[in-house]
Design a protein around this motif. Sequence first.
Motif, PDB file in Angstrom:
ATOM      1  N   GLY A  55       0.836  -1.195   0.000  1.00  0.00           N
ATOM      2  CA  GLY A  55       0.000   0.000   0.000  1.00  0.00           C
ATOM      3  C   GLY A  55       0.870   1.244   0.000  1.00  0.00           C
ATOM      4  O   GLY A  55       1.713   1.405   0.892  1.00  0.00           O
ATOM      5  N   ASP A  56       0.686   2.094  -0.979  1.00  0.00           N
ATOM      6  CA  ASP A  56       1.522   3.288  -1.107  1.00  0.00           C
ATOM      7  C   ASP A  56       1.206   4.369  -0.074  1.00  0.00           C
ATOM      8  O   ASP A  56       2.090   5.123   0.318  1.00  0.00           O
ATOM      9  N   GLU A  57      -0.035   4.467   0.377  1.00  0.00           N
ATOM     10  CA  GLU A  57      -0.421   5.555   1.276  1.00  0.00           C
ATOM     11  C   GLU A  57       0.385   5.573   2.572  1.00  0.00           C
ATOM     12  O   GLU A  57       0.730   6.634   3.067  1.00  0.00           O
ATOM     13  N   ASP A  58       0.648   4.410   3.132  1.00  0.00           N
ATOM     14  CA  ASP A  58       1.434   4.318   4.375  1.00  0.00           C
ATOM     15  C   ASP A  58       2.840   3.773   4.135  1.00  0.00           C
ATOM     16  O   ASP A  58       3.529   3.403   5.080  1.00  0.00           O
ATOM     17  N   ASP A  59       3.254   3.665   2.862  1.00  0.00           N
ATOM     18  CA  ASP A  59       4.561   3.110   2.512  1.00  0.00           C
ATOM     19  C   ASP A  59       4.751   1.749   3.189  1.00  0.00           C
ATOM     20  O   ASP A  59       5.710   1.495   3.911  1.00  0.00           O
ATOM     21  N   ALA A  60       3.767   0.873   2.961  1.00  0.00           N
ATOM     22  CA  ALA A  60       3.739  -0.423   3.646  1.00  0.00           C
ATOM     23  C   ALA A  60       3.691  -1.569   2.641  1.00  0.00           C
ATOM     24  O   ALA A  60       3.081  -1.462   1.574  1.00  0.00           O
ATOM     25  N   ALA A  61       4.351  -2.671   3.005  1.00  0.00           N
ATOM     26  CA  ALA A  61       4.332  -3.892   2.194  1.00  0.00           C
ATOM     27  C   ALA A  61       4.851  -5.039   3.049  1.00  0.00           C
ATOM     28  O   ALA A  61       5.702  -4.835   3.911  1.00  0.00           O
ATOM     29  N   ALA A  62       4.344  -6.240   2.796  1.00  0.00           N
ATOM     30  CA  ALA A  62       4.800  -7.395   3.586  1.00  0.00           C
ATOM     31  C   ALA A  62       4.372  -8.694   2.924  1.00  0.00           C
ATOM     32  O   ALA A  62       3.586  -8.717   1.979  1.00  0.00           O
ATOM     33  N   TRP A  63       4.916  -9.774   3.460  1.00  0.00           N
ATOM     34  CA  TRP A  63       4.556 -11.152   3.089  1.00  0.00           C
ATOM     35  C   TRP A  63       3.621 -11.664   4.169  1.00  0.00           C
ATOM     36  O   TRP A  63       3.890 -11.504   5.367  1.00  0.00           O
ATOM     37  N   GLU A  64       2.526 -12.280   3.757  1.00  0.00           N
ATOM     38  CA  GLU A  64       1.587 -12.881   4.704  1.00  0.00           C
ATOM     39  C   GLU A  64       1.491 -14.363   4.405  1.00  0.00           C
ATOM     40  O   GLU A  64       0.906 -14.768   3.404  1.00  0.00           O
ATOM     41  N   PRO A  65       2.106 -15.231   5.251  1.00  0.00           N
ATOM     42  CA  PRO A  65       2.064 -16.668   4.974  1.00  0.00           C
ATOM     43  C   PRO A  65       0.676 -17.239   5.209  1.00  0.00           C
ATOM     44  O   PRO A  65      -0.016 -16.853   6.147  1.00  0.00           O
ATOM     45  N   ARG A  66       0.287 -18.150   4.356  1.00  0.00           N
ATOM     46  CA  ARG A  66      -0.996 -18.832   4.514  1.00  0.00           C
ATOM     47  C   ARG A  66      -0.845 -19.869   5.614  1.00  0.00           C
ATOM     48  O   ARG A  66       0.034 -20.734   5.544  1.00  0.00           O
ATOM     49  N   GLN A  67      -1.660 -19.769   6.628  1.00  0.00           N
ATOM     50  CA  GLN A  67      -1.544 -20.646   7.786  1.00  0.00           C
ATOM     51  C   GLN A  67      -1.660 -22.123   7.422  1.00  0.00           C
ATOM     52  O   GLN A  67      -0.907 -22.957   7.921  1.00  0.00           O
ATOM     53  N   ALA A  68      -2.549 -22.443   6.523  1.00  0.00           N
ATOM     54  CA  ALA A  68      -2.760 -23.840   6.126  1.00  0.00           C
ATOM     55  C   ALA A  68      -1.555 -24.430   5.392  1.00  0.00           C
ATOM     56  O   ALA A  68      -1.409 -25.643   5.321  1.00  0.00           O
ATOM     57  N   ALA A  69      -0.689 -23.580   4.868  1.00  0.00           N
ATOM     58  CA  ALA A  69       0.486 -24.069   4.131  1.00  0.00           C
ATOM     59  C   ALA A  69       1.636 -24.454   5.059  1.00  0.00           C
ATOM     60  O   ALA A  69       2.609 -25.063   4.607  1.00  0.00           O
ATOM     61  N   ARG A  83      13.139  -9.509  -1.108  1.00  0.00           N
ATOM     62  CA  ARG A  83      12.861  -8.715  -2.310  1.00  0.00           C
ATOM     63  C   ARG A  83      12.215  -7.380  -1.947  1.00  0.00           C
ATOM     64  O   ARG A  83      12.528  -6.343  -2.539  1.00  0.00           O
ATOM     65  N   LEU A  84      11.318  -7.390  -0.956  1.00  0.00           N
ATOM     66  CA  LEU A  84      10.698  -6.140  -0.512  1.00  0.00           C
ATOM     67  C   LEU A  84      11.741  -5.208   0.104  1.00  0.00           C
ATOM     68  O   LEU A  84      11.741  -4.006  -0.134  1.00  0.00           O
ATOM     69  N   GLU A  85      12.636  -5.785   0.917  1.00  0.00           N
ATOM     70  CA  GLU A  85      13.687  -4.987   1.555  1.00  0.00           C
ATOM     71  C   GLU A  85      14.609  -4.337   0.513  1.00  0.00           C
ATOM     72  O   GLU A  85      14.966  -3.168   0.625  1.00  0.00           O
ATOM     73  N   LYS A  86      14.971  -5.093  -0.502  1.00  0.00           N
ATOM     74  CA  LYS A  86      15.829  -4.548  -1.563  1.00  0.00           C
ATOM     75  C   LYS A  86      15.117  -3.444  -2.343  1.00  0.00           C
ATOM     76  O   LYS A  86      15.719  -2.436  -2.712  1.00  0.00           O
ATOM     77  N   ALA A  87      13.826  -3.632  -2.587  1.00  0.00           N
ATOM     78  CA  ALA A  87      13.054  -2.618  -3.302  1.00  0.00           C
ATOM     79  C   ALA A  87      12.998  -1.320  -2.496  1.00  0.00           C
ATOM     80  O   ALA A  87      13.180  -0.232  -3.044  1.00  0.00           O
ATOM     81  N   LYS A  88      12.777  -1.437  -1.209  1.00  0.00           N
ATOM     82  CA  LYS A  88      12.750  -0.251  -0.347  1.00  0.00           C
ATOM     83  C   LYS A  88      14.115   0.431  -0.349  1.00  0.00           C
ATOM     84  O   LYS A  88      14.215   1.657  -0.380  1.00  0.00           O
ATOM     85  N   GLY A  89      15.168  -0.352  -0.330  1.00  0.00           N
ATOM     86  CA  GLY A  89      16.524   0.184  -0.366  1.00  0.00           C
ATOM     87  C   GLY A  89      16.799   0.972  -1.640  1.00  0.00           C
ATOM     88  O   GLY A  89      17.607   1.903  -1.641  1.00  0.00           O
ATOM     89  N   ARG A  90      16.137   0.595  -2.726  1.00  0.00           N
ATOM     90  CA  ARG A  90      16.287   1.322  -3.992  1.00  0.00           C
ATOM     91  C   ARG A  90      15.374   2.541  -4.040  1.00  0.00           C
ATOM     92  O   ARG A  90      15.409   3.323  -4.982  1.00  0.00           O
TER      93      ARG A  90
END
Length: 134
Positions: A55-69, A83-90
């Motif tokens: 979400g761009d409004e709060d500069d937020a992003a994450a991975w959400e694991p599926r519990q059943a997996a 990958r998210l961390e590297k993108a933020k670094g750029r």
Amino acid sequence: MSSERPINRRFAEDVHFNLVKPGPPRYRTRTDKPVRYFTVADKEGGAALGYVWAGDEDDAAAWEPRQAAGPRALMEGLGWFNRLEKAKGRGIRPSEAIEEMLAEPATGKYGRALPDSLTDAPNAAAVKALAKGD
């Protein structure tokens, strides 16, 4: 004459130093604002392992694991988190980060992004509920 020295009040209390080690830049991991997310599916069986949201409004992003997996979803999350961390670094916006991930869908260890699964959610909590309720 007394052998005691007068106490300097500045040194009478314990002093604590907090060493703050700066880490890599990271997106926020929570937001109440609208987000976009896509599904990451297992390369072998095709079952959903989890979701990457942004979400761009709060500069937020994450991975959400599926519990059943189970543990496989947790292990898969390391790659997407990196990958998210590297993108933020750029310095790119969260929405641009997930677009890049969708452009290279098979980069996870166990899973791959499903390009046609990109959709909207009212907030990150909705994606979390989806991951728990599967």
